[in-house]
Design a protein around this motif. Sequence first.
Motif, PDB file in Angstrom:
ATOM      1  N   LEU A  51       0.836  -1.203   0.000  1.00 50.59           N
ATOM      2  CA  LEU A  51       0.000   0.000   0.000  1.00 50.59           C
ATOM      3  C   LEU A  51       0.870   1.252   0.000  1.00 50.59           C
ATOM      4  O   LEU A  51       0.676   2.165  -0.808  1.00 50.59           O
ATOM      5  N   GLY A  52       1.849   1.287   0.910  1.00 49.13           N
ATOM      6  CA  GLY A  52       2.740   2.445   0.955  1.00 49.13           C
ATOM      7  C   GLY A  52       3.568   2.595  -0.309  1.00 49.13           C
ATOM      8  O   GLY A  52       3.775   3.703  -0.803  1.00 49.13           O
TER       9      GLY A  52
ATOM     10  N   GLY B  45       2.655   1.560  -3.234  1.00 51.30           N
ATOM     11  CA  GLY B  45       1.742   1.876  -4.329  1.00 51.30           C
ATOM     12  C   GLY B  45       1.424   3.347  -4.475  1.00 51.30           C
ATOM     13  O   GLY B  45       1.024   3.793  -5.557  1.00 51.30           O
ATOM     14  N   TRP B  46       1.601   4.136  -3.408  1.00 53.01           N
ATOM     15  CA  TRP B  46       1.356   5.576  -3.540  1.00 53.01           C
ATOM     16  C   TRP B  46       2.406   6.231  -4.416  1.00 53.01           C
ATOM     17  O   TRP B  46       2.166   7.313  -4.969  1.00 53.01           O
ATOM     18  N   MET B  47       3.587   5.628  -4.524  1.00 56.59           N
ATOM     19  CA  MET B  47       4.677   6.110  -5.385  1.00 56.59           C
ATOM     20  C   MET B  47       4.968   7.591  -5.130  1.00 56.59           C
ATOM     21  O   MET B  47       4.952   8.419  -6.040  1.00 56.59           O
ATOM     22  N   SER B  48       5.219   7.909  -3.867  1.00 56.23           N
ATOM     23  CA  SER B  48       5.574   9.267  -3.460  1.00 56.23           C
ATOM     24  C   SER B  48       6.662   9.180  -2.391  1.00 56.23           C
ATOM     25  O   SER B  48       6.848   8.137  -1.757  1.00 56.23           O
ATOM     26  N   LEU B  49       7.376  10.279  -2.183  1.00 54.65           N
ATOM     27  CA  LEU B  49       8.430  10.286  -1.173  1.00 54.65           C
ATOM     28  C   LEU B  49       7.857  10.080   0.222  1.00 54.65           C
ATOM     29  O   LEU B  49       8.464   9.394   1.060  1.00 54.65           O
ATOM     30  N   PHE B  50       6.693  10.656   0.485  1.00 56.37           N
ATOM     31  CA  PHE B  50       6.060  10.458   1.786  1.00 56.37           C
ATOM     32  C   PHE B  50       5.654   8.999   1.958  1.00 56.37           C
ATOM     33  O   PHE B  50       5.804   8.419   3.036  1.00 56.37           O
ATOM     34  N   GLY B  51       5.149   8.384   0.892  1.00 59.68           N
ATOM     35  CA  GLY B  51       4.794   6.971   0.953  1.00 59.68           C
ATOM     36  C   GLY B  51       6.007   6.098   1.206  1.00 59.68           C
ATOM     37  O   GLY B  51       5.947   5.144   2.002  1.00 59.68           O
TER      38      GLY B  51
ATOM     39  N   SER C 151       8.839   6.996   2.726  1.00 53.53           N
ATOM     40  CA  SER C 151       9.264   7.197   4.111  1.00 53.53           C
ATOM     41  C   SER C 151       8.343   6.454   5.072  1.00 53.53           C
ATOM     42  O   SER C 151       8.805   5.894   6.080  1.00 53.53           O
ATOM     43  N   SER C 152       7.050   6.428   4.756  1.00 57.67           N
ATOM     44  CA  SER C 152       6.093   5.716   5.604  1.00 57.67           C
ATOM     45  C   SER C 152       6.374   4.218   5.601  1.00 57.67           C
ATOM     46  O   SER C 152       6.269   3.552   6.643  1.00 57.67           O
ATOM     47  N   VAL C 153       6.729   3.682   4.441  1.00 61.60           N
ATOM     48  CA  VAL C 153       7.061   2.264   4.350  1.00 61.60           C
ATOM     49  C   VAL C 153       8.308   1.956   5.176  1.00 61.60           C
ATOM     50  O   VAL C 153       8.367   0.949   5.891  1.00 61.60           O
ATOM     51  N   LEU C 154       9.319   2.813   5.087  1.00 64.27           N
ATOM     52  CA  LEU C 154      10.538   2.605   5.876  1.00 64.27           C
ATOM     53  C   LEU C 154      10.238   2.635   7.373  1.00 64.27           C
ATOM     54  O   LEU C 154      10.744   1.811   8.139  1.00 64.27           O
TER      55      LEU C 154
ATOM     56  N   ASP D 131      11.230  12.452   9.949  1.00 60.48           N
ATOM     57  CA  ASP D 131      12.057  13.494   9.331  1.00 60.48           C
ATOM     58  C   ASP D 131      13.392  12.916   8.871  1.00 60.48           C
ATOM     59  O   ASP D 131      13.886  13.245   7.777  1.00 60.48           O
ATOM     60  N   TYR D 132      13.977  12.062   9.691  1.00 66.40           N
ATOM     61  CA  TYR D 132      15.242  11.424   9.311  1.00 66.40           C
ATOM     62  C   TYR D 132      15.062  10.556   8.074  1.00 66.40           C
ATOM     63  O   TYR D 132      15.856  10.622   7.126  1.00 66.40           O
ATOM     64  N   LEU D 133      13.991   9.755   8.079  1.00 66.18           N
ATOM     65  CA  LEU D 133      13.763   8.860   6.947  1.00 66.18           C
ATOM     66  C   LEU D 133      13.462   9.635   5.669  1.00 66.18           C
ATOM     67  O   LEU D 133      13.878   9.239   4.581  1.00 66.18           O
ATOM     68  N   GLY D 134      12.751  10.744   5.799  1.00 71.69           N
ATOM     69  CA  GLY D 134      12.367  11.502   4.612  1.00 71.69           C
ATOM     70  C   GLY D 134      13.451  12.374   4.052  1.00 71.69           C
ATOM     71  O   GLY D 134      13.493  12.616   2.838  1.00 71.69           O
ATOM     72  N   GLN D 135      14.367  12.857   4.887  1.00 71.84           N
ATOM     73  CA  GLN D 135      15.333  13.845   4.430  1.00 71.84           C
ATOM     74  C   GLN D 135      16.761  13.322   4.303  1.00 71.84           C
ATOM     75  O   GLN D 135      17.533  13.838   3.515  1.00 71.84           O
TER      76      GLN D 135
END
Length: 492
Positions: free
Chosen positions: A321-322, A324-330, A332-335, A484-488
């Motif tokens: 699901l995460g 499948g969103w194919m976005s940076l936020f998705g 990071s959410s998966v991680l 924030d760490y995972l995303g940046q």
Amino acid sequence: MNAPLLEYLTQQLAELGPLSQGLLPEWILTISIILTLLLSLFPVKKQSILWLAQIGLLLALGANLLFPPAESMSLFGGMLSVDGIAQYARILILGTTFIVFAMDGPAHKRKEEYYPLVLGVALGASIASLSFNLLTAILAVELISLVSYVLVGLEDDNRESAYAALQYLLFGLLTTGMSLYGLSWLYGMTGSFELGTKENLEALAAVPIWTSLPILLLTLSTFFFKLAAFPFHFWTPQVYRQVSYPLLALLSTLPKIAGTLFLLRIVHVLQDWAYASEFSFALLILALFSMTWGNLSALNQKHFKSVMAYSGIAQAGYFLLGLGWMSLFGESSVLFYLGIYVLINILPIISAMSLDREGLLDNFSGKGQVNIWASLGMAIGLVGLAGLPPTAGFIGKWFLFSAGVEHMTTETQNWILFVLAVAVLNTLISLFYYLKPLIMLFLRPRIGKDDDELKTSMTHKGLIAIISLLILTLGVYGFDDVMDYLGQVLWK
């Protein structure tokens, strides 16, 4: 010595420095495998082999944390990438493997080969997590698979274990064949085993969608198999049911880490593909089927290991699901959810070891009154898997669903609302089987006598306490900093 040969040798020696630094944890794991394998050939105590394996894991983890490369490194012509994702993956893989070894006690009569084989699974998972090349990743996943088949077969000398290992082997060979067949087509389309370049994406986009998308999914089938995602999940219940609790913890986490992180890299580069929306649609469909199949199948299970098997199938849906969103936020959410999943999945397995050897849910009845330590660990882990507060499992699913809400700005709103509605409904369905063991523990009368109760060792108590504390802490504090760490940081 002629000049071209001297120049070649000089170039290879120059690359040994970055290679040794970038893959230092993997080199340590490889040496540990060799040493434990050699030690198993001599008449030494198994405890000595276990200690050597654990020392190797700690050294590899220390090398990953204390001696990271100054910047992201691309090795073997771009086949491996040592970046933030790789360092995060190593922490999860090495830490999980150490916990699996710590779960073993005197009651487990392991064969000497068990320890180097488990290290082999960790090595394969680590290499797969570093891979940017499809062929390299498939080979790394095959290392995980081949070792896992042997581990399942070594568990017990009985017909059921042999059948489970054979079933695991046959499904694994089938998905590997599918992936290699799809890879041959993909190579014919792009002339490469990588998808991360603009030229390869353009070559893939030049092929009609009804051809390129099925071939891409076919190539990725072995990674769906590692996730135990629908429709590559049929081996899971039989295998999980026959293995011991420590091996169950291993098989339900390390392959998922490897498969998820490589799929994450693929999703990241395919965001620029002309047919990215169609690929996203396919991943979301697989996610919904995995969630629904796993949750509905788990409702009538009477064995704890079967519950965890179908739970693993459903949880694979949340990873997809995460993705499948194919976005940076998705991503990071998966991680974030992947790290949380390792904790909330292992915790109830450790707790079950002190509640019932057979794992029958009926045998859990009333044991919350006499084994409160293991029962509380079971409660925190299952509540986390269900996605309820105040656990980190709730925060993880919240981020996954929030990524879907963010996705509404770029895709058809009605379709995204349908996906989110089904995902939330599946979360509600999962409550019925995640809370069932807790009802047996705390609300049912006891069955059996006091001398039938299993004792929780100090090692298990320590593991339960530490993991529970992490789950509860990240459920109320610090999750924003982690995101924030995972995303940046990780993609830099």
